[in-house]
Design a protein around this motif. Sequence first.
Motif, PDB file in Angstrom:
ATOM      1  N   ALA A  97       0.748  -1.249  -0.036  1.00 48.75           N
ATOM      2  CA  ALA A  97      -0.057  -0.055  -0.050  1.00 48.75           C
ATOM      3  C   ALA A  97       1.012   1.232  -0.029  1.00 48.75           C
ATOM      4  O   ALA A  97       1.958   1.394   0.663  1.00 48.75           O
ATOM      5  CB  ALA A  97      -0.755  -0.098   1.422  1.00 48.75           C
ATOM      6  N   PRO A  98       0.513   2.410  -0.813  1.00 50.57           N
ATOM      7  CA  PRO A  98       1.196   3.404  -0.694  1.00 50.57           C
ATOM      8  C   PRO A  98       1.183   4.254   0.686  1.00 50.57           C
ATOM      9  O   PRO A  98       0.191   3.946   1.268  1.00 50.57           O
ATOM     10  CB  PRO A  98       0.644   4.486  -1.614  1.00 50.57           C
ATOM     11  N   VAL A  99       2.411   4.513   1.218  1.00 54.99           N
ATOM     12  CA  VAL A  99       2.416   5.338   2.608  1.00 54.99           C
ATOM     13  C   VAL A  99       1.494   6.852   2.356  1.00 54.99           C
ATOM     14  O   VAL A  99       0.755   6.952   3.202  1.00 54.99           O
ATOM     15  CB  VAL A  99       3.760   5.599   2.745  1.00 54.99           C
ATOM     16  N   HIS A 100       1.564   7.259   1.387  1.00 60.10           N
ATOM     17  CA  HIS A 100       0.857   8.644   1.178  1.00 60.10           C
ATOM     18  C   HIS A 100       0.123   8.565  -0.184  1.00 60.10           C
ATOM     19  O   HIS A 100       0.442   7.928  -1.005  1.00 60.10           O
ATOM     20  CB  HIS A 100       1.684   9.654   1.121  1.00 60.10           C
ATOM     21  N   LEU A 101      -0.973   9.135  -0.093  1.00 57.98           N
ATOM     22  CA  LEU A 101      -1.828   9.016  -1.361  1.00 57.98           C
ATOM     23  C   LEU A 101      -1.116   9.464  -2.717  1.00 57.98           C
ATOM     24  O   LEU A 101      -1.421   9.135  -3.959  1.00 57.98           O
ATOM     25  CB  LEU A 101      -3.009   9.683  -1.397  1.00 57.98           C
TER      26      LEU A 101
ATOM     27  N   ASP B  16       1.835   9.009  -3.321  1.00 54.98           N
ATOM     28  CA  ASP B  16       2.854   7.971  -3.763  1.00 54.98           C
ATOM     29  C   ASP B  16       2.365   7.273  -5.056  1.00 54.98           C
ATOM     30  O   ASP B  16       1.022   7.121  -5.132  1.00 54.98           O
ATOM     31  CB  ASP B  16       3.385   7.143  -2.779  1.00 54.98           C
ATOM     32  N   GLU B  17       3.205   7.055  -5.688  1.00 58.99           N
ATOM     33  CA  GLU B  17       2.878   6.025  -6.996  1.00 58.99           C
ATOM     34  C   GLU B  17       2.457   4.821  -6.492  1.00 58.99           C
ATOM     35  O   GLU B  17       2.997   3.891  -5.392  1.00 58.99           O
ATOM     36  CB  GLU B  17       4.074   5.826  -7.922  1.00 58.99           C
ATOM     37  N   TRP B  18       1.257   4.148  -6.841  1.00 57.71           N
ATOM     38  CA  TRP B  18       0.779   2.985  -6.348  1.00 57.71           C
ATOM     39  C   TRP B  18       1.370   1.784  -6.938  1.00 57.71           C
ATOM     40  O   TRP B  18       1.801   1.596  -8.198  1.00 57.71           O
ATOM     41  CB  TRP B  18      -0.651   2.804  -6.808  1.00 57.71           C
ATOM     42  N   ASP B  19       1.922   0.634  -6.138  1.00 57.63           N
ATOM     43  CA  ASP B  19       2.632  -0.340  -6.724  1.00 57.63           C
ATOM     44  C   ASP B  19       1.449  -1.448  -7.377  1.00 57.63           C
ATOM     45  O   ASP B  19       0.330  -1.530  -6.880  1.00 57.63           O
ATOM     46  CB  ASP B  19       3.101  -1.044  -5.424  1.00 57.63           C
ATOM     47  N   ASP B  20       1.883  -2.007  -8.372  1.00 56.73           N
ATOM     48  CA  ASP B  20       1.030  -2.838  -9.114  1.00 56.73           C
ATOM     49  C   ASP B  20       0.594  -3.904  -8.459  1.00 56.73           C
ATOM     50  O   ASP B  20      -0.601  -4.455  -8.789  1.00 56.73           O
ATOM     51  CB  ASP B  20       1.646  -3.364 -10.431  1.00 56.73           C
ATOM     52  N   ARG B  21       1.226  -4.407  -7.470  1.00 60.98           N
ATOM     53  CA  ARG B  21       0.965  -5.440  -6.701  1.00 60.98           C
ATOM     54  C   ARG B  21      -0.184  -5.208  -5.549  1.00 60.98           C
ATOM     55  O   ARG B  21      -0.897  -5.909  -5.274  1.00 60.98           O
ATOM     56  CB  ARG B  21       2.066  -6.232  -5.790  1.00 60.98           C
ATOM     57  N   PHE B  22      -0.188  -3.806  -5.253  1.00 59.15           N
ATOM     58  CA  PHE B  22      -1.335  -3.451  -4.375  1.00 59.15           C
ATOM     59  C   PHE B  22      -2.534  -3.035  -5.363  1.00 59.15           C
ATOM     60  O   PHE B  22      -3.516  -3.477  -4.802  1.00 59.15           O
ATOM     61  CB  PHE B  22      -0.962  -1.805  -3.878  1.00 59.15           C
ATOM     62  N   VAL B  23      -2.459  -2.854  -6.456  1.00 57.42           N
ATOM     63  CA  VAL B  23      -3.611  -2.592  -7.249  1.00 57.42           C
ATOM     64  C   VAL B  23      -4.096  -3.867  -7.582  1.00 57.42           C
ATOM     65  O   VAL B  23      -5.454  -4.027  -7.533  1.00 57.42           O
ATOM     66  CB  VAL B  23      -3.183  -1.687  -8.534  1.00 57.42           C
TER      67      VAL B  23
END
Length: 164
Positions: free
Chosen positions: A91-95, A97-104
């Motif tokens: 998960a991104p630490v801050h909104l 931040d770029e979102w990791d594909d694994r999170f998405v």
Amino acid sequence: MKINETYFYCFGCHSTGDVIGFTAKLFNLSPLDAARKLAADFGIDPNTPVSAAVAPPRAQQEESRREQEGHCASVLIEYERLLKSRQQRFAPVHLSDEWDDRFVSASHALPQVSYLIDCLYDADASVRRDTAESLLDNGILRSIERWNASHREEADAHDEALAA
């Protein structure tokens, strides 16, 4: 009219019987001709020995179906756990931040996985059966099992680090 797996019942004329009796009445045939018609319509060889044509007892079928549903549920529950772990880890630490594909990908998969688990615990047996059959027949469950196996260590290591 009520028709189920074992008999029919007509509320108008109060007729009842099995599939052969239903076919005989529907097409105005003798029971023997109705059986022949059913055999021809469904590609059943009339020379098949009776012992080979008899389906397994209903209790065995029911137990097998429940085992399949239970297996599907356990695989999906582990998948859900691994996805939640992955979602948490990446998960991104801050909104901003770029979102990791694994999170998405975990975030996209979780609602559907939760829905399938709910279907496997539904009160309606046909919903449970259809869900399990769909997962098994399409190879989806096998793919999820492989994914679980390849990501299990990664998630367990993360969970242990959090607990420490």
